[in-house]
Design a protein around this motif. Structure first.
Motif, PDB file in Angstrom:
ATOM      1  N   LYS A   1      -7.358   4.528   8.011  1.00 51.14           N
ATOM      2  CA  LYS A   1      -6.115   4.364   7.244  1.00 51.14           C
ATOM      3  C   LYS A   1      -6.328   4.671   5.763  1.00 51.14           C
ATOM      4  O   LYS A   1      -5.401   5.072   5.059  1.00 51.14           O
ATOM      5  CB  LYS A   1      -5.563   2.957   7.410  1.00 51.14           C
ATOM      6  CG  LYS A   1      -6.302   1.895   6.607  1.00 51.14           C
ATOM      7  CD  LYS A   1      -5.692   0.528   6.757  1.00 51.14           C
ATOM      8  CE  LYS A   1      -6.414  -0.489   5.875  1.00 51.14           C
ATOM      9  NZ  LYS A   1      -5.905  -1.854   6.056  1.00 51.14           N
TER      10      LYS A   1
ATOM     11  N   ASP B   1       0.854  -1.190   0.000  1.00 47.35           N
ATOM     12  CA  ASP B   1       0.000   0.000   0.000  1.00 47.35           C
ATOM     13  C   ASP B   1       0.886   1.235   0.000  1.00 47.35           C
ATOM     14  O   ASP B   1       1.727   1.402   0.892  1.00 47.35           O
ATOM     15  CB  ASP B   1      -0.902   0.032   1.240  1.00 47.35           C
ATOM     16  CG  ASP B   1      -1.760  -1.209   1.348  1.00 47.35           C
ATOM     17  OD1 ASP B   1      -2.567  -1.435   0.432  1.00 47.35           O
ATOM     18  OD2 ASP B   1      -1.618  -1.942   2.341  1.00 47.35           O
TER      19      ASP B   1
ATOM     20  N   ARG C   1       5.593   8.622   7.490  1.00 48.59           N
ATOM     21  CA  ARG C   1       6.263   9.607   6.647  1.00 48.59           C
ATOM     22  C   ARG C   1       7.122  10.591   7.425  1.00 48.59           C
ATOM     23  O   ARG C   1       7.932  11.302   6.832  1.00 48.59           O
ATOM     24  CB  ARG C   1       5.230  10.347   5.799  1.00 48.59           C
ATOM     25  CG  ARG C   1       4.587   9.421   4.776  1.00 48.59           C
ATOM     26  CD  ARG C   1       3.553  10.092   3.921  1.00 48.59           C
ATOM     27  NE  ARG C   1       2.965   9.132   2.972  1.00 48.59           N
ATOM     28  CZ  ARG C   1       1.912   9.387   2.204  1.00 48.59           C
ATOM     29  NH1 ARG C   1       1.329  10.575   2.273  1.00 48.59           N
ATOM     30  NH2 ARG C   1       1.450   8.463   1.381  1.00 48.59           N
TER      31      ARG C   1
ATOM     32  N   TRP D   1       0.482   4.184   0.874  1.00 51.53           N
ATOM     33  CA  TRP D   1       0.430   5.040   2.067  1.00 51.53           C
ATOM     34  C   TRP D   1       1.326   4.510   3.188  1.00 51.53           C
ATOM     35  O   TRP D   1       1.646   5.238   4.128  1.00 51.53           O
ATOM     36  CB  TRP D   1      -1.006   5.183   2.568  1.00 51.53           C
ATOM     37  CG  TRP D   1      -1.677   3.900   2.949  1.00 51.53           C
ATOM     38  CD1 TRP D   1      -2.430   3.091   2.152  1.00 51.53           C
ATOM     39  CD2 TRP D   1      -1.654   3.272   4.237  1.00 51.53           C
ATOM     40  NE1 TRP D   1      -2.871   1.995   2.845  1.00 51.53           N
ATOM     41  CE2 TRP D   1      -2.415   2.080   4.135  1.00 51.53           C
ATOM     42  CE3 TRP D   1      -1.069   3.590   5.461  1.00 51.53           C
ATOM     43  CZ2 TRP D   1      -2.597   1.222   5.214  1.00 51.53           C
ATOM     44  CZ3 TRP D   1      -1.251   2.730   6.535  1.00 51.53           C
ATOM     45  CH2 TRP D   1      -2.016   1.563   6.404  1.00 51.53           C
ATOM     46  N   ARG D   2       1.776   3.264   3.087  1.00 51.21           N
ATOM     47  CA  ARG D   2       2.665   2.688   4.100  1.00 51.21           C
ATOM     48  C   ARG D   2       4.134   2.804   3.726  1.00 51.21           C
ATOM     49  O   ARG D   2       5.011   2.390   4.478  1.00 51.21           O
ATOM     50  CB  ARG D   2       2.319   1.215   4.331  1.00 51.21           C
ATOM     51  CG  ARG D   2       0.943   0.982   4.949  1.00 51.21           C
ATOM     52  CD  ARG D   2       0.633  -0.505   5.023  1.00 51.21           C
ATOM     53  NE  ARG D   2       1.645  -1.234   5.766  1.00 51.21           N
ATOM     54  CZ  ARG D   2       2.009  -2.488   5.511  1.00 51.21           C
ATOM     55  NH1 ARG D   2       1.455  -3.146   4.493  1.00 51.21           N
ATOM     56  NH2 ARG D   2       2.935  -3.085   6.246  1.00 51.21           N
TER      57      ARG D   2
ATOM     58  N   CYS E   1      -6.341   9.173   5.714  1.00 53.67           N
ATOM     59  CA  CYS E   1      -5.720   9.684   6.937  1.00 53.67           C
ATOM     60  C   CYS E   1      -5.753  11.208   6.969  1.00 53.67           C
ATOM     61  O   CYS E   1      -5.242  11.862   6.044  1.00 53.67           O
ATOM     62  CB  CYS E   1      -4.288   9.188   7.034  1.00 53.67           C
ATOM     63  SG  CYS E   1      -3.389   9.871   8.436  1.00 53.67           S
TER      64      CYS E   1
ATOM     65  N   ASP F   1      -2.037  12.839   6.923  1.00 56.77           N
ATOM     66  CA  ASP F   1      -1.119  12.548   5.818  1.00 56.77           C
ATOM     67  C   ASP F   1      -0.129  11.447   6.196  1.00 56.77           C
ATOM     68  O   ASP F   1       1.050  11.519   5.865  1.00 56.77           O
ATOM     69  CB  ASP F   1      -0.367  13.815   5.380  1.00 56.77           C
ATOM     70  CG  ASP F   1       0.337  13.617   4.032  1.00 56.77           C
ATOM     71  OD1 ASP F   1      -0.153  12.812   3.228  1.00 56.77           O
ATOM     72  OD2 ASP F   1       1.387  14.253   3.813  1.00 56.77           O
ATOM     73  N   TYR F   2      -0.628  10.442   6.898  1.00 60.73           N
ATOM     74  CA  TYR F   2       0.169   9.262   7.245  1.00 60.73           C
ATOM     75  C   TYR F   2       1.494   9.644   7.906  1.00 60.73           C
ATOM     76  O   TYR F   2       2.562   9.117   7.586  1.00 60.73           O
ATOM     77  CB  TYR F   2       0.411   8.404   5.995  1.00 60.73           C
ATOM     78  CG  TYR F   2      -0.872   8.015   5.312  1.00 60.73           C
ATOM     79  CD1 TYR F   2      -1.725   7.092   5.885  1.00 60.73           C
ATOM     80  CD2 TYR F   2      -1.244   8.614   4.107  1.00 60.73           C
ATOM     81  CE1 TYR F   2      -2.928   6.744   5.271  1.00 60.73           C
ATOM     82  CE2 TYR F   2      -2.444   8.277   3.485  1.00 60.73           C
ATOM     83  CZ  TYR F   2      -3.285   7.345   4.071  1.00 60.73           C
ATOM     84  OH  TYR F   2      -4.460   7.023   3.475  1.00 60.73           O
TER      85      TYR F   2
END
Length: 317
Positions: free
Chosen positions: A290, A173, A301, A175-176, A293, A296-297
């Protein structure tokens, strides 16, 4: 994360036959472990592909579905197969077909996931799986696969006796994923201080994302067994909390595990692992949050190169 419990189950009951059902992508992780008799894969293709495993299920005396598998659970009930255990879905009629409901789940406990899995199996089978549940296993590559991995490394300039470090900043993913701007700072530091090649691995398709960061890349160029062979050779791996980190944990390779929404107590390998977890108030977030978010994660990040360097010094200095 199932291997410690299954290994202990086989030690206590050596005559039992253990079959593990998983998708094709994960199967090779387990296929060569001596205490697992068979690994059965669910192939892609929807409902019909899932139902193809029913002949294998008919051979079992106990079935533990650790994830919601309504089609297989319902089919097992229709076929009157014995001892059907799974996680419940309240309000879903398929839940009523279960002989036992799983109450000990990884997502509901902060314990190391392998320990939770052992508790779950113990509870369902009315047995006691005791002992150390922190030592996970992974299938090992054979000589041919090890040599082919070495050939891949040589093609990009890493000779058989060269030391190198690994970075796995990408996950399933986006975003991870870890911030590549920070990854570049880390690579520059490693080059300046340790003079070691820094090899990028992972499932990102486009090598262009590494332009100006590292000349060493095997993104999407390895089989799973080649990847295991490469991790086994590495001096250290810096990885988001994903497959490569767990492989490193099983191989006892030093790992700096970068955590976003997950708990290190649940997922970080217990041996030779140096987790980084920022523990914001929103961690761990819900599955709904998730996907969108509001921060913004930041959990993944805002992990900086300096944070990783502090851990790296503990390993290399």
């Amino acid at each position: 994360m199932f291997t410690p419990a299954l290994r202990r189950l086989k030690e206590i009951y050596p005559d039992c036959c253990l079959t593990f059902l998983t998708n094709e992508k994960n199967a090779d992780v387990l296929r060569r472990l001596p205490y697992i008799n068979s690994v059965v894969t669910i192939k892609k293709g929807g409902l019909f592909a899932r139902l193809k495993v029913l002949p294998e299920l008919k051979k079992q005396d106990y079935m533990i579905f650790t994830e919601w598998q309504p089609h297989l659970m319902l089919a097992s009930w229709i076929l009157r197969l014995p001892n059907r255990y799974s996680v419940p879905r309240m309000g879903n009629p398929v839940t009523r077909t279960l002989d036992k409901q799983i109450t000990n789940t990884v997502s509901s406990s902060d314990l190391f996931a392998a320990e939770t899995n052992a508790k779950m199996i113990s509870e369902l089978l009315d047995i006691r799986l005791d002992g150390d549940m922190t030592k996970c296993d992974v299938s090992l590559p054979d000589d041919r696969e090890t040599k082919s991995a070495a050939a891949l490394l040589e093609e990009i300039g890493i000779a058989p006796n060269d030391k190198f470090l690994l970075i796995s900043p990408f996950t399933g993913d986006a975003w991870r994923d870890w911030n590549l701007h920070e990854a570049k700072k880390l690579v520059n530091y490693i080059n300046d201080k340790y003079h070691l090649p820094v090899l990028f691995i992972g499932n990102k398709k486009d090598n262009a994302v590494l332009e100006g960061i590292s000349q060493y890349s095997l993104l999407q160029q390895t089989t799973l067994m080649q990847l295991i062979a490469i991790i086994k050779r590495a001096g250290c791996i810096i990885s988001c909390d994903s497959g490569p980190a767990h492989i490193a944990g099983a191989l006892r390779v030093p790992c700096i595990d970068l955590f976003g929404r997950g708990w290190p107590s649940r997922w970080a390998p217990k041996h030779n692992c140096f987790p980084i977890f920022l523990n914001y108030d929103c961690c761990p977030c819900s599955d709904d949050l998730k996907k969108k978010c509001p921060y913004d994660y930041r959990c993944i990040r805002t992990i900086t190169a300096d944070m990783v360097i502090d851990k790296l010094k503990q390993i290399l200095d």
